[in-house]
Structures are given as C-alpha cells and as structure tokens.
Design an enzyme around this catalytic site. Sequence first.
Site, PDB file in Angstrom:
ATOM      1  N   LYS A 216       0.812  -1.211   0.000  1.00 38.48           N
ATOM      2  CA  LYS A 216       0.000   0.000   0.000  1.00 38.48           C
ATOM      3  C   LYS A 216       0.858   1.280   0.000  1.00 38.48           C
ATOM      4  CE  LYS A 216      -4.079  -1.923  -0.127  1.00 38.48           C
ATOM      5  NZ  LYS A 216      -3.756  -3.344  -0.247  1.00 38.48           N
ATOM      6  N   ASN A 217       0.198   2.419  -0.085  1.00 37.45           N
ATOM      7  CA  ASN A 217       0.900   3.702  -0.225  1.00 37.45           C
ATOM      8  C   ASN A 217       1.756   4.051   0.981  1.00 37.45           C
ATOM      9  OD1 ASN A 217      -0.710   3.619  -2.495  1.00 37.45           O
ATOM     10  ND2 ASN A 217      -1.151   5.808  -2.443  1.00 37.45           N
TER      11      ASN A 217
END
Length: 430
Positions: A216-217
Amino acid sequence: MHLTLTQNKKTHQGRQMRKTFLPFSPSLIGEEEIAEVVDTLRSDWITTGPKVKRFEQEFATAVDAPAALAVNSCTAALHVALASLGIGPGDAVITTPMTFCSTIHVIEQMGARPILVDVEPGTLNLDRNRVRETLALLRNDRGQNAPRVKAILPVHLYGHPCHMDALLELASEYECAIIEDAAHALPAEYKGRKIGSLGSDAVVPVLTCFSFYATKNMTTAEGGMLTGKAELLEEARIWSLHGMSRDAWQRYGSEGTWFYDVTRPGFKYNMTDIQAALGLHQLKKLKAFHRRRQEIAARYNEAFEVFSELETPAERDWAGHAWHLYVLRLNSDQLAISRNQFISELQARNIGTSVHFIPIHLHSYYRQKYGYSPEDFPIAYSHYQRIISLPCCPRMGDEDVEDVISAVTQIVGAHTRRRETRSAIAAACS
C-alpha cells in the site's frame, strides 16, 4: 486517437530488455523505521501501547478525521465497522463486485447479505445511479424476505474516490450508514476534502477503513486504520479487542488496573507498537511517496495516451487520486493478443504486473451461493477482461519507469491490428 509518437520524450521500440525482474509493488522502508522498531523492541512494551496511541492521533490529524482506531488490517477495520453498526442477519449491504474478496467476506461473516451493484465504466467505482435504482427497488419490494439495507460500502478503487455526495444523499434518504473501503485511497481527496474526513459532519454514520499492507501507499507490514466520529469509534474499539472494557495498556500500565469486563463477543484485531513504529515514519513520508506516484502516473499517461490500443486511467476533475494502482485497459478489438497474453509478454520482459480485481461474482463461493452469471454485472465483467495493473510505487527509479513503457510499447507494436501504429513506431525508431 491520432497516433503521434513524437509527443513522447522518448521512443522505446529499440530499447533493450531489462536484465532483472521489476517487482510489482515492493515497499520502501528506511533507516528511520528500522530504528523506531528497534527502539520498540528494546522498550518495555511491544504490543498495543503508547506508540499505537501516538500513531492513531497523528493519522487522524493527517486525514482530518475526528478520531482513529488502529487495527491489524483493513479487513479488520471493515469487520469492526459492520459490527459496531449492529449489522447482522436480515440486513443487507450494498457494495461493488469490483473489489478484493475481503470487502464482501466481512459482510458474509456478520450474517448479512451483500448486494452487488455494477460499476461505472470510467473509474470502475460504484455506480451511484444503479445504487439509487437498487435502493428504490428494495424499498418497493413488499416481500417478507426482503433484506433491509443498513449500509452502503463504496470502494475507492485504485485510489480514485467514489462520488460521495450522491452516496451520502442516498444514505440519508434511505437511513443507512456509509462504510468507505479506502484501502487504496491514502492520501486521496474528494472535492478538496481528504478521504477519512467525510464523517466529521455527515448526517449519517460514516466510517472509513484504510490499509497498511506491504504493497500500500504506506505500510506497517500488516495493519489498518478505522476513522470516524469518536462515539462510533468507542464502540468499534471494544469490538476490536475481545469486547473488553480495557486494553492491555490500560490494565498493565503504571496507572492501570487489572479489572475489566467483557461487553461484546469481540475480535482480536489490535495493532502492535511494533507495527505502529513503522507507521509513524511511513506517515511522515506519505506526501513524498504520493508525489512520486503522481510523477510515475503522469509519465505513463504521456507515453500511453497516444495509442488507441490502450486506455489510460480516468481521473475526474473533483478527485485527488492517490494513485495506489495504475491500471491500464486494453482495447482488445485493436490488438491481436489477449489480456493474459499481454501479461505473459510483460513478465517475459521482466516486468511484474497484476490484475485488480477478479470481480466477486466470478469466484466460486459467491457464484454458487447466489447463482451469479458473469454477465450479471456486465461493466465489471467486460472491463475485468481488459485491465492490467502496472508497477507504480515510490521505490521505482526513472529507468524502471522507462523499462515499463518500453515493454508495453514493444508489445503493442508487435500485436496491434492497426497499420498506422506499426508504421509510427517504426518511423520513430528509425
């Protein structure tokens, strides 16, 4: 679209194939995170404690949320959100077929009915007009077995926000809650407001679920966060740790007390201070991570939008895209190659890819339980057959990005049905 390869800064037909494999989405961990984890391991507290509390506070501030609850996955956040809203047997939740299975699993696990609604063809997000039609149909269904819709669960797919004004209006009209699956949507914005903040002044309950999985980011290796109004999160916090009235820090800290009560049949979903140690520094780097994702997406758009064989991602004027995923769509009628073959050719050129997602109604469990056919959700099904997720993460250097562009360009040139494309690529490389 008229093909003009001179619009590109570089041409790639003659570029040599990269020698090492480019992973799809590796995490980017620095010395700051490592030092914070070591500090935690050397402390007196490694499970849920002071660093989790600090992470919750700093995350809430970062997304303008009223409050935040750290848990061990986005799936946990979704499950706790449903439980804290009292959703169970006889209830229904409207959501999208274009999501990872965990979004739907948690509805099933609560004994409620997932009602899938097809997506809009641009963003592949939940189609608000179809949601309106579904709610009206269910309201008019006077059958005794008709479920009551207790929540709408939009997924901000790939990092592009759903049209939240319309969904909030429908939730108000039909007296149901909103649970946002924001696993991809950090740090996305909707009309200038951060995803995670919309619950602060909504007239219906709004809970937002984030993911910190490794791809994820930002990451805590495994982890998630639930945001919303403090009173909603008080209930969710109890559900997240065995239904107990006190967590371990409240019981074993210097000012704690051993006594607790169990008020709910809760779950074991708490985040540890080890995970929070990672999150504290990843959160500080989130803006820089996001800028790099934006740069990569812009370079991909520049390179691919000249090909009528390809469709670049939609981005609405009112949306602040998180660019968790860059999803290219093939215009298959212009290519003599399938999506799966395209992926195989990318892999042969040492480019890692994925597909997000296999629509829920194609999986055997849901197909068999609810009798779904592929064509029941034609937009999700047709676009699923066209999509490829390309590498897009802050760990990528400029040469990595150009390697991806080169590989895609070569495959398009080799398999296009359009003579114009072949001629343009050949001329650009001569």
